[in-house]
Enzyme design. Structure first.
Site, short mmCIF file in Angstrom:
data_model
loop_
_atom_site.label_atom_id
_atom_site.label_comp_id
_atom_site.label_asym_id
_atom_site.label_seq_id
_atom_site.Cartn_x
_atom_site.Cartn_y
_atom_site.Cartn_z
CG HIS A 348 -1.98 -0.96 1.26
ND1 HIS A 348 -3.23 -0.73 0.76
CD2 HIS A 348 -1.99 -2.22 1.72
CE1 HIS A 348 -3.98 -1.80 0.93
NE2 HIS A 348 -3.24 -2.73 1.51
CE LYS A 527 -6.46 13.95 0.70
NZ LYS A 527 -6.61 12.75 -0.09
NE ARG A 528 -3.93 9.91 10.52
CZ ARG A 528 -3.63 8.98 11.42
NH1 ARG A 528 -4.45 7.96 11.61
NH2 ARG A 528 -2.54 9.06 12.14
CE LYS A 533 -2.49 10.67 3.51
NZ LYS A 533 -3.18 9.85 2.50
CB THR A 635 -10.18 4.80 -1.02
OG1 THR A 635 -9.74 5.18 0.30
CG2 THR A 635 -9.43 3.56 -1.47
CE LYS A 639 -14.16 5.97 0.76
NZ LYS A 639 -13.39 6.04 2.03
C1 OX2 Z 1 -2.93 3.72 2.36
C2 OX2 Z 1 -2.29 4.50 1.21
O1 OX2 Z 1 -1.57 5.59 1.74
C3 OX2 Z 1 -3.39 5.00 0.27
O2 OX2 Z 1 -2.84 5.63 -0.84
C4 OX2 Z 1 -4.26 3.84 -0.19
O3 OX2 Z 1 -5.38 4.30 -0.90
C5 OX2 Z 1 -4.74 3.02 0.99
O4 OX2 Z 1 -3.65 2.61 1.79
C6 OX2 Z 1 -5.49 1.77 0.56
O5 OX2 Z 1 -4.75 1.04 -0.37
N1 OX2 Z 1 -1.12 2.75 5.30
N2 OX2 Z 1 -2.14 3.36 4.70
C7 OX2 Z 1 -1.98 3.21 3.38
O6 OX2 Z 1 -0.87 2.54 3.16
C8 OX2 Z 1 -0.35 2.26 4.39
C9 OX2 Z 1 0.85 1.47 4.63
#
Ligand code: OX2
Length: 790
Positions: A348, A527-528, A533, A635, A639
């Protein structure tokens, strides 16, 4: 199911499960009685699905994830079971406020952000598609911390979602395993015997996850940690009360809290124990279920597909090898092959700090047998590829990414761009050895929660226009396209957006005491908080815009509300400073009478899934502005597009695919591409050059520096300023002008309200591909080799 039956069941549960009569029932009692009455209706399809899977001896998927960010469950279950009208009527007949009842449910925040929310969307899609499977994770007593602001600074407090009974789960005292740590290893013939030095019990708690129209339900099995021996009676009798309870406290610590880090590795022993705890318990459960039906463990890969959600459960590789080899006498080579054929791994992130590494010494102390097996796995790799320079154990660390790659038969990225970067960067060497192993599965989101549940107005319009098939087949939203030329449809589309904005505006008013104009553009970044970001890019542009508005008050500005939401990891100093800066800027700008008709900044605290469900349907503009190459997918971006917001974004993660789907003309693109970012960094003066070339950026930085947003305190934002001026790794400065100019194009586009709405409607019509149903079908076909059961 009619309202009368549901009402009778609610009253039955009020009386017999909650011990209350209606006259004395609180909001909690009503909510719990409704929850139990709805849960009753989940049980039959749940049993049916389990029986069908056993009867067919079907292969099952096991989704191992440290995080499941499921949010509230009641409304979702009501939708999936087609009980919406009945529930509304039953609540009215009981004089209860249905919306308040739904809002009384605490958010189950067992995750940090995208990774955990993706796992939750996948559970929904697996149940909707009849993909037999289980989610496995940890039943954290405390989920993600609650955020508040004190003088603009983030303050964290423990969250307590289990303070009230969790109505959805079934406790399974019989499904419990002893999980060991530490201790020693002795040779036992060709294999070895691990004698752990300490142990805890993993106890299962099951939550059924019901799919669309109640046709199938899977199980989310979360493990809670308990002591092997509840209590040290001898110590208690000697008056050592704290000591007597110590054992229990130590054991329960393992499932006490969710680590609040998003994409950074904490390096804590407790975290390693958490990872092994839930992975080992899940594997025992999986092997037990397999052995109840089959005798030859070599057939495991034909009956079980185990998906590792990031490297957090990567210890599954050595643990499965240990079970097969040490406990079941399978030769080591065969055990490795069998484990590999069963396991697969989703990556991820490419951020180096997020690729887990555990010190070898820690691993050897906490999991001594696993450390040996990791070395055996590495030996096997080296003898198969003598020229390979790849090492699992390197520089005193165990690299969990390499381990996961080598122990998985498939490795996937989460967007097209990200999967390509996985091939060319982190796993380039392994990719050369295994060119078929890395594949892409672009993320998706469940339309049940993110359209039907969150946006009832737009959902109703879509159903009226193209009938209800879209809920389970989101690509059918394309059928909306011809209606974009129809003035009646477009008026209704605009009305739905406007009504969502009014509702959000009311919420801002009564929850946060801030009034915002529903006719202004709602520009949302939720978002975080992370430097990649680039929330700071957004706030810098806000400052520049504010300055421009003050200098040119007669320029016909497009009114905007800049909306922020999100938490920073408690230890991430820079992210917390960015939060502070946003709040400070908001205070100054919101108090300015010159600009107040055009510009507001709002940042409601404690962003979570339920808040996202309010904000996304009301958004006009979606901010997806990460440094290209850094956001694996995103994601939230999906949305927003689905709910008819236009994106301003870089060519990063799934933005690339969103732009392809919705059309370049319906997407506001700015900034450098991933290769351009890499090239830009080669110039050590890139930030200084960018600032020199941009009077606006220079002025915005100066205002911060002069203390305009910090009561004259010119030191408060020293760290951010230094970072931007000297080490702007995330290329905020280099992308600033492009972003600012693009925002002015957004302003102009918004002024043509009809055209804007057409673009918004096309975003909705063309977002069907981003359903998590499509994603799960991809995993079923390309990774798990499982066919839908319905
Ligand atoms: C997140 C990613 O940062 C994000 O881009 C992605 O959409 C999401 O995972 C689902 O795939 N922790 N959070 C992420 O990666 C990690 C490691």
């Amino acid at each position: 199911m009619n309202a009368t039956d549901l009402r009778a069941d609610i009253l039955k549960h009020l009386e017999f499960s909650l011990g209350k009569d209606l006259a004395h029932a609180t909001l909690y009692d009503i909510r719990m009685a409704l929850t139990l009455a709805v849960r009753d209706r989940v049980v039959t399809p749940w049993f049916a699905a389990t029986r069908a899977t056993y009867a067919a001896k079907s292969k099952r998927v096991y989704y191992l994830s440290m995080e499941f960010l499921i949010g509230r469950l009641l409304e979702d279950a009501i939708h999936n079971l087609g009980l919406m009208q009945a529930a509304q009527e039953a609540m009215t007949s009981l004089d209860a406020d249905f919306a308040a009842v739904l809002a009384d449910e605490p958010d189950a925040a067992l995750g940090n952000g995208g990774l955990g929310r993706l796992a939750a969307c996948f559970l929904d899609s697996m149940s909707t598609l009849g993909c037999p499977g289980y989610g496995y994770g940890i039943r954290y007593e405390h989920g993600l911390f609650r955020q508040s602001f004190h003088e603009g600074r983030q303050v964290e407090e423990a969250e307590n979602w289990l303070r009230q009974r969790h109505g959805w789960e079934f406790e399974r005292p019989e499904a419990a395993f002893q999980i060991g740590f530490g201790g020693s290893v002795s040779e036992a013939g060709k294999t070895a015997l691990w004698t752990p030095g300490e142990a805890v019990i993993a106890k299962a708690y099951d939550t059924p996850t019901i799919g669309w129209q109640g046709k199938w339900a899977n199980t989310l099995r979360l493990w809670g940690a308990e002591p092997v021996r509840a209590f040290d009676l001898a110590a208690f009798n000697q008056g050592d009360y704290a000591g007597a309870a110590g054992l229990e406290a130590a054991a329960r610590t393992i499932s006490r809290v969710l680590y609040p880090d998003d994409t950074t590795d904490t390096g804590k022993e407790l975290r390693l124990k958490q990872e092994f705890f839930f992975t080992a318990a899940s594997l025992r459960d999986i092997v037990r279920r397999f052995q109840a039906e089959h005798s030859d463990l070599r057939a495991l890969p034909t009956k079980a597909a185990i998906q590792l959600n990031d490297t957090h459960p990567a210890i599954a590789g050595p643990e499965l090898v240990r079970i097969l080899h040490d406990e079941n006498d399978m030769p080591l080579d065969e055990a490795i092959l069998t484990a590999r054929a069963t396991l697969s791994y989703t990556n991820h992130t490419l951020l180096p700090e997020a690729l887990e590494r555990w010190p070898e010494a820690l691993m050897a102390r906490v999991l001594p047998r696993h450390m040996q097996l990791i070395e055996r796995i590495e030996d096997t790799h080296r003898s198969a590829y003598p020229k390979s320079a790849v090492r699992i154990v390197e520089g005193g660390d165990v690299k969990m990414g390499e381990l996961s790659f080598i122990m998985g038969h498939k490795v996937n990225g989460v967007s097209a761009l990200h999967s390509d970067l996985v091939k060319t960067t982190v796993f380039a060497e392994l990719h050369a050895l295994h060119p078929d192993r890395i594949i892409n599965q672009t993320n998706g989101v469940t339309p049940r929660r993110w359209m039907l549940g969150a946006n009832p107005r737009l959902s109703a319009l879509i159903t009226d226009t193209i009938s209800s098939g879209w809920v389970a087949d989101l690509e059918r939203l394309r059928e909306l396209e011809p209606h974009v030329a129809d003035a009646g449809f477009m008026a209704a589309f605009a009305d739905a957006k406007r009504a969502n904005k009014v509702e959000l505006s009311n919420w801002f008013g009564h929850e946060h005491g801030q009034s915002v104009d529903p006719d202004a553009m709602y520009d949302v970044q939720i978002k975080r908080f992370h430097e990649y970001k680039r929330q700071h890019l957004n706030i810098l542009e806000t400052i520049a815009l504010w300055t421009e508005m003050r200098d040119n008050p007669n320029a016909g500005w497009t009114p905007r509300v800049k909306i922020f939401g999100g938490k920073a990891a408690p230890g991430y100093v820079m992210a917390k400073e960015i939060i502070h800066l946003i709040n400070d800027v908001a205070t100054v700008i919101n108090a300015d009478p010159v600009t107040s008709q055009w510009l507001k900044v709002v940042y409601p605290p404690n962003y979570n899934v339920s808040m996202a469900e309010k904000l996304i349907p009301a958004a006009d503009l979606s901010e997806q502005i990460s440094t290209a190459g850094k956001e694996a997918s995103g994601t939230g971006n999906m949305k927003f597009a689905l709910n008819g917001a236009l994106t301003i974004g870089t060519l990063d993660g799934a933005n690339v695919e969103i732009r392809e789907q919705v059309g370049a003309e319906n997407f506001f693109l700015f900034g450098m591409t991933a290769p351009e970012v890499v090239a830009c960094r080669e110039n050590p003066e890139h930030q200084a050059d960018a600032i020199k070339a941009s009077p606006r950026l220079k002025a915005a930085l100066k205002l911060i520096e002069k203390g305009i947003f910090s009561d004259g305190d010119d030191k408060r934002y020293k760290a951010i300023l230094k970072n931007l001026r000297k080490h702007d790794y995330f290329t905020v400065c280099a992308d600033f002008d492009s972003y600012y100019d693009c925002q002015r194009q957004v302003d102009a586009a918004y002024r043509d309200a009809d055209q804007w709405m057409r673009m918004a409607a096309l975003n909705t019509a063309r977002s069907g591909w981003f359903s998590s149903d499509r994603t799960i079908l991809g995993y079923m076909a390309d990774v798990w080799d499982i066919k839908p059961m319905i």
